[in-house]
Design an enzyme around this catalytic site. Structure first.
Site, PDB file in Angstrom:
ATOM      1  NE  ARG A  29      -0.934  -3.323   7.534  1.00 44.76           N
ATOM      2  CZ  ARG A  29      -1.620  -4.281   8.445  1.00 44.76           C
ATOM      3  NH1 ARG A  29      -2.970  -4.745   8.120  1.00 44.76           N
ATOM      4  NH2 ARG A  29      -1.055  -4.612   9.561  1.00 44.76           N
TER       5      ARG A  29
ATOM      6  CG  ASP B 285      -4.465  -2.774  16.173  1.00 46.18           C
ATOM      7  OD1 ASP B 285      -4.431  -2.493  15.112  1.00 46.18           O
ATOM      8  OD2 ASP B 285      -3.465  -3.912  16.610  1.00 46.18           O
TER       9      ASP B 285
ATOM     10  CB  CYS C 190      -5.094  -5.129   4.227  1.00 48.29           C
ATOM     11  SG  CYS C 190      -4.774  -4.093   5.348  1.00 48.29           S
TER      12      CYS C 190
ATOM     13  CB  ILE D 229      -0.737   4.125  12.463  1.00 47.14           C
ATOM     14  CG1 ILE D 229      -0.330   4.409  13.993  1.00 47.14           C
ATOM     15  CG2 ILE D 229       0.203   2.760  12.210  1.00 47.14           C
ATOM     16  CD1 ILE D 229       1.171   4.901  14.216  1.00 47.14           C
TER      17      ILE D 229
ATOM     18  NE  ARG E  19      -7.311 -11.794   9.798  1.00 45.35           N
ATOM     19  CZ  ARG E  19      -6.698 -10.657   9.398  1.00 45.35           C
ATOM     20  NH1 ARG E  19      -7.276  -9.903   8.750  1.00 45.35           N
ATOM     21  NH2 ARG E  19      -5.323 -10.623   9.853  1.00 45.35           N
TER      22      ARG E  19
ATOM     23  CE  LYS F 209      -4.919 -10.271  15.159  1.00 48.76           C
ATOM     24  NZ  LYS F 209      -3.771  -9.733  14.228  1.00 48.76           N
ATOM     25  CG  ASN F 210      -1.351  -7.819  16.747  1.00 49.26           C
ATOM     26  OD1 ASN F 210      -1.768  -8.947  15.835  1.00 49.26           O
ATOM     27  ND2 ASN F 210      -1.610  -6.675  16.710  1.00 49.26           N
TER      28      ASN F 210
ATOM     29  CB  VAL G 131       7.319  -5.851   3.142  1.00 49.34           C
ATOM     30  CG1 VAL G 131       5.826  -6.173   3.979  1.00 49.34           C
ATOM     31  CG2 VAL G 131       7.498  -6.212   1.835  1.00 49.34           C
TER      32      VAL G 131
END
Ligand code: UD1
Length: 421
Positions: A123, A307, A118, A329, A399, A22-23, A125
């Site tokens: 998070r 993850d 989230c 993280i 997702r 996905k990433n 930018v």
């Protein structure tokens, strides 16, 4: 809305084919914006985030065709005629911010809804914006939108990221390939997904070297041709399945992925007592002795991936002794802990550390998925819990894991997707 029902206690055996990552797929699909030709991207995983990405590309006017039967997407870059990623889409997928670099590079203008925080953290930018400003863009942030302009076009620059952010490295790499002149990215993220993005960009004619190391060199070109690329395998999906084999005292082989993508996760599986066999394009994890406790710290690649933190926490609940898990993280990535505790886990949180005492006799209960990887950790716990576990809000899972219940069923799990009331 769907939910999963799991009846725990069955050891899992067999092999499973790993899907495209996905990433890697998300930035690579967005990279198609950089060309005015028709890109063809293979090995696309069937995930909700891919559908959201296609909606973002549609909103930009790009004609897309998803050939579901062979998991290929075609994207016509010639039809790009808009420059806005709207709130409704960005709110469901933060990675939509990755249109910013490609749009500024190709259209010199971009409007992207500002991603909010989230479940796992704030998070921001800011690294993305600061780097693009260094390349000549300027931004106005108003009414929840980032409006970006680069009327003179983007210029190559030397950029040092304050932290090796995956998303910022991807966004800026995509901006640099079409910028005028040379760029150097320092303290860049080294994740395999960055390497895959560079490979995809190279198939378009981009000049990049050093990806996979902290220093990436880019020589800007004036235009890029169509992309032709197959997405690399998903190391997080693979590691999740290896954990499923181990936690249920079974033996699982993941196919279509090399251990080099996931060294740190494999080292930790070995530390917990797994018998690991590495093939050329497959990895097997076998339960052979009582699980041992471990100490794990999440770090940028090649360190242990954040993850996989939640899934290893499920594993730690079955290890004899105390495991320590430090999350460095994201500031709020322990949302799965209260749910694991509902299943009977013994976990104590101290700041960014979780102390897990095991083995705990888990027993089935109804739990709530809070984010993508937390959902996977609850599945792992459900697979060893006695009785029935119901996992609600599994849209998070859809997702990022392709048909996880189907793949687990084939390995022997009793897992069922049902309509939630
Ligand atoms: C990506 C992955 C996500 C993974 C994460 C870390 C995708 C689509 N998502 O997310 O699954 O968990 O990498 O491996 O690939 N940060 C800032 N300012 C910025 C950018 C990042 O402060 O401008 C901080 C973040 O808040 C976080 C850290 O840097 O604390 C790492 O984030 P980053 O690597 O950017 O994660 P994502 O790209 O969002």
């Amino acid at each position: 809305m769907d939910r999963l029902r799991i009846i725990g206690g069955t050891p899992l055996f067999g092999s499973v084919e790993i899907s495209g990552a996905k990433n890697a797929a998300l930035p690579i699909l967005f990279a198609s914006i950089l060309s005015n030709q028709k890109s063809v991207i293979q090995n696309i995983p069937l995930l909700a985030d891919i559908n959201t990405t296609l909606k973002v590309l549609d909103a930009l006017g790009m004609k897309t065709l998803f050939k579901l039967e062979n998991q290929v997407i075609e994207i016509d870059g010639a039809s790009l005629n808009a420059h806005e990623a709207p709130y409704e889409l960005v709110r469901t997928m933060r990675a939509s911010i990755l249109v910013l670099g490609p749009l500024l590079a190709r259209k010199r203008i971009a409007r992207v809804s500002l991603p909010g925080g989230c479940a796992i953290g704030a998070r921001p930018v800011n690294f993305h914006l600061a780097a693009l400003e260094k390349m000549g863009a300027h931004f106005k942030i108003e009414s929840g939108y980032i409006d970006g302009f680069a009327p003179q076009g983007l210029k190559g620059a030397e950029i040092e990221f304050p932290f090796p952010s995956v998303g910022a490295t991807e966004n800026i790499l995509m901006a640099c390939v079409l910028a005028e002149g040379k760029s150097i990215l320092r303290n860049a993220a080294c994740e395999p997904e960055i390497v895959d993005l560079a490979k995809a960009l190279r198939s378009m004619g981009a000049k990049i070297s050093g990806e996979g190391t902290p220093t990436i060199h880019i020589d800007g070109v004036s235009s890029l041709q169509a992309m032709n690329h197959a997405i690399a395998p998903d190391r997080i999906e693979a590691a999740t399945f290896l954990c499923a084999g181990l936690i249920t005292r079974g033996k699982i082989t993941v196919r279509g992925i090399s251990a080099d993508f996931m060294r740190s996760a494999i080292d930790h599986l070995k530390k917990s007592g797994a018998l690991i066999t590495e093939g050329k394009n497959e990895i097997t994890a076998e339960y052979s002795q009582e699980l041992a406790p471990f100490h794990l710290v999440t770090e940028p690649f090649p360190g242990f991936p954040t993850d996989m933190q939640a899934q290893f926490m499920a594993l730690a609940t079955q290890s004899r002794g105390k495991s320590k898990i430090s999350e460095t993280i994201f500031e709020n990535r322990f949302m799965h802990v209260p749910e694991l505790i509902r299943l009977g886990a013994k976990i104590e949180i101290k700041g960014n550390e979780a102390l897990v005492s095991g083995p705990a006799a888990l027993s089935g209960a109804t739990v709530m998925a809070t984010d993508l990887r937390a959902s996977a950790s609850l599945i792992l716990a459900g697979l060893v819990a006695e009785g029935e576990t119901i996992i609600r809000r599994i849209y998070h899972l859809d997702r990022g894991y392709e048909q996880i219940e189907l793949k687990l069923s084939k390995l022997g799990a009793q897992i069922f997707r049902e309509k939630d009331k």
